[in-house]
Write a protein that holds these residues in place. Structure first.
Motif, PDB file in Angstrom:
ATOM      1  N   LYS A 148       1.988   4.996   0.713  1.00  9.54           N
ATOM      2  CA  LYS A 148       1.761   5.900   1.828  1.00  9.54           C
ATOM      3  C   LYS A 148       1.007   7.142   1.359  1.00  9.54           C
ATOM      4  CE  LYS A 148       5.847   4.480   4.447  1.00  9.54           C
ATOM      5  NZ  LYS A 148       7.172   4.890   4.985  1.00  9.54           N
ATOM      6  N   ARG A 149       0.208   7.659   2.257  1.00  9.85           N
ATOM      7  CA  ARG A 149      -0.573   8.858   1.952  1.00  9.85           C
ATOM      8  C   ARG A 149       0.343  10.060   1.745  1.00  9.85           C
ATOM      9  NH1 ARG A 149      -5.826  11.183   5.218  1.00  9.85           N
ATOM     10  NH2 ARG A 149      -6.332  12.766   3.663  1.00  9.85           N
ATOM     11  N   LYS A 150      -0.035  10.941   0.817  1.00 10.77           N
ATOM     12  CA  LYS A 150       0.746  12.152   0.565  1.00 10.77           C
ATOM     13  C   LYS A 150       0.254  13.294   1.450  1.00 10.77           C
ATOM     14  CE  LYS A 150       1.876  11.126  -4.278  1.00 10.77           C
ATOM     15  NZ  LYS A 150       1.768  11.597  -5.683  1.00 10.77           N
ATOM     16  N   ILE A 151       1.206  14.011   2.031  1.00  6.93           N
ATOM     17  CA  ILE A 151       0.884  15.223   2.772  1.00  6.93           C
ATOM     18  C   ILE A 151       1.878  16.317   2.388  1.00  6.93           C
ATOM     19  CG2 ILE A 151      -0.013  13.856   4.696  1.00  6.93           C
ATOM     20  CD1 ILE A 151       2.418  14.729   6.336  1.00  6.93           C
ATOM     21  N   TYR A 178      -1.603  12.968  13.812  1.00  6.88           N
ATOM     22  CA  TYR A 178      -1.908  11.711  13.125  1.00  6.88           C
ATOM     23  C   TYR A 178      -3.421  11.489  13.062  1.00  6.88           C
ATOM     24  CZ  TYR A 178       2.958   9.906  13.242  1.00  6.88           C
ATOM     25  OH  TYR A 178       4.297   9.697  13.051  1.00  6.88           O
ATOM     26  N   SER A 189     -10.431  13.442   4.436  1.00  2.18           N
ATOM     27  CA  SER A 189     -10.521  13.025   3.037  1.00  2.18           C
ATOM     28  C   SER A 189      -9.803  14.035   2.150  1.00  2.18           C
ATOM     29  CB  SER A 189     -11.991  12.919   2.605  1.00  2.18           C
ATOM     30  OG  SER A 189     -12.654  14.165   2.801  1.00  2.18           O
ATOM     31  N   LEU A 233      -6.576  16.975   1.355  1.00  2.77           N
ATOM     32  CA  LEU A 233      -5.119  16.983   1.394  1.00  2.77           C
ATOM     33  C   LEU A 233      -4.651  17.584   2.718  1.00  2.77           C
ATOM     34  CD1 LEU A 233      -2.277  16.745   0.029  1.00  2.77           C
ATOM     35  CD2 LEU A 233      -2.656  19.098  -0.790  1.00  2.77           C
ATOM     36  N   ASP A 257      -5.317  11.257   9.508  1.00  3.26           N
ATOM     37  CA  ASP A 257      -5.941   9.984   9.139  1.00  3.26           C
ATOM     38  C   ASP A 257      -7.460  10.087   9.056  1.00  3.26           C
ATOM     39  OD1 ASP A 257      -3.385   8.982   9.096  1.00  3.26           O
ATOM     40  OD2 ASP A 257      -3.509   8.016  11.052  1.00  3.26           O
ATOM     41  N   ARG A 288       5.102   7.646   8.358  1.00  3.31           N
ATOM     42  CA  ARG A 288       3.772   7.177   7.952  1.00  3.31           C
ATOM     43  C   ARG A 288       3.385   7.647   6.560  1.00  3.31           C
ATOM     44  NH1 ARG A 288      -1.262   7.136  12.083  1.00  3.31           N
ATOM     45  NH2 ARG A 288      -0.234   6.339  13.941  1.00  3.31           N
ATOM     46  N   TYR A 289       3.954   8.797   6.142  1.00  5.50           N
ATOM     47  CA  TYR A 289       3.424   9.488   4.967  1.00  5.50           C
ATOM     48  C   TYR A 289       4.527   9.796   3.946  1.00  5.50           C
ATOM     49  CZ  TYR A 289       0.021  10.424   8.689  1.00  5.50           C
ATOM     50  OH  TYR A 289      -0.846  10.304   9.742  1.00  5.50           O
ATOM     51  N   ARG A 290       4.089  10.046   2.731  1.00  2.00           N
ATOM     52  CA  ARG A 290       4.973  10.649   1.714  1.00  2.00           C
ATOM     53  C   ARG A 290       4.798  12.157   1.830  1.00  2.00           C
ATOM     54  NH1 ARG A 290       3.459   8.310  -3.941  1.00  2.00           N
ATOM     55  NH2 ARG A 290       5.258   9.560  -4.562  1.00  2.00           N
ATOM     56  N   LYS A 329       0.825  -1.197   0.000  1.00  2.00           N
ATOM     57  CA  LYS A 329       0.000   0.000   0.000  1.00  2.00           C
ATOM     58  C   LYS A 329       0.865   1.256   0.000  1.00  2.00           C
ATOM     59  CE  LYS A 329      -3.756   2.242   2.516  1.00  2.00           C
ATOM     60  NZ  LYS A 329      -4.616   2.185   3.731  1.00  2.00           N
TER      61      LYS A 329
END
Length: 286
Positions: free
Chosen positions: A4-7, A84, A91, A93, A88, A175-177, A2
């Protein structure tokens, strides 16, 4: 595996324009803003800490401002936990914006932290020490401490952990990109903005907000930068003009510490204008 989510993180010193840029990026890319500012987490300290207002937010959700009563304890680990949770639960950015480098790094680099109980007796003793005494105490426990040696509050917490047998080194589990943007601004321009801001705060507001933190020890006081100057003015030892000049000077010293922190971070992409920031985010989100 999976992805990682982008922030996005927008960093820089006080008065560099982080909040305004974060708002513009949020509007452009359907984002929400998470404040990473160790002073703006407290309720009732709106002007001296340079908070933006709900009106300025223009409907863009903001997180982690005004979450604590004055005098409440807080930690980097707690900030990380709350950030976090906010990220998390979004929905949109996530956009972290702030000048407290340790808060930003705790989230963007995924520091593995503990939020162990506070030893209040030890903390009271440590809070009575000056910065030189804290450094000496810290170096007796750790010859190469991984902590900001210009920040008494961080040193106090590091000493507490070391005396309890815990390591303060920063293990990481990201945790994130992350796209980390730093606002590059001419020092003279920045100093002028700081001066303008402080010179234009009504004296009644300075006195009112400083009164709210009266009695809080320096290491835990969110307005500690300004308190010596304000006390001097209250005691008629200095003029209002001298008070403001002292506040500007102490803020500038704080800014230099912020810049030292951020310049060490090789993952920051430094930008000079809004267009560069928008283009960088656009490429990152592709």
């Amino acid at each position: 595996m999976k992805l990682k989510r982008k922030i996005v993180a927008i960093v820089g010193p006080t008065s560099s324009g982080k909040s305004a840029l974060a708002l513009k990026v949020a509007k452009q890319f359907h984002g929400e803003v998470i404040s990473a500012d160790s002073r703006q987490i407290y309720k009732g300290l709106d002007v001296l800490t340079g908070k933006t207002t709900a009106e300025q937010w223009d409907g863009i959700p903001h997180h982690l401002t005004d979450i604590l009563e004055i005098g409440e304890e807080f930690s980097v680990a707690k900030f990380q936990e709350l950030a976090y949770q906010a990220i998390d639960g979004m929905s949109a950015l996530p956009i972290i914006a702030g000048g407290t480098g340790l808060y930003v790094s705790a989230v963007t680099e995924g520091y593995v932290l503990d939020d162990s109980p506070i030893d209040y007796k030890l903390r009271n003793r440590l809070n009575k020490m000056n910065i030189g005494e804290l450094k000496a105490r810290l170096f007796r426990l750790d010859a190469n401490p991984d902590v900001d040696l210009n920040n008494p509050r961080r040193m106090v917490r590091a000493i507490e952990k070391l005396m309890a047998g815990r390591n303060v080194s920063r293990k990481k589990n990201p945790r994130y990109r992350v796209l980390k943007l730093g606002i590059e601004i001419d020092p003279e321009t920045l100093k002028g903005k700081i001066s303008d801001r402080i010179m234009n705060i009504p004296v009644a507001t300075i006195l009112e907000e400083s009164e709210k933190v009266a009695g809080i020890q320096k290491a835990n006081n969110p307005l500690s930068l300004y308190m010596d100057a304000i006390r001097g003015f209250k005691k008629d030892e200095i003029s209002e003009k001298e008070m403001r000049e002292m506040m500007i000077n102490t803020e500038w010293q704080y800014v230099k510490r912020q810049l030292t922190w951020f310049k060490k971070d090789k993952n920051i992409y430094w930008i000079k204008d809004e267009l560069s920031a928008i283009e960088a985010v656009k490429q990152f989100l592709v």
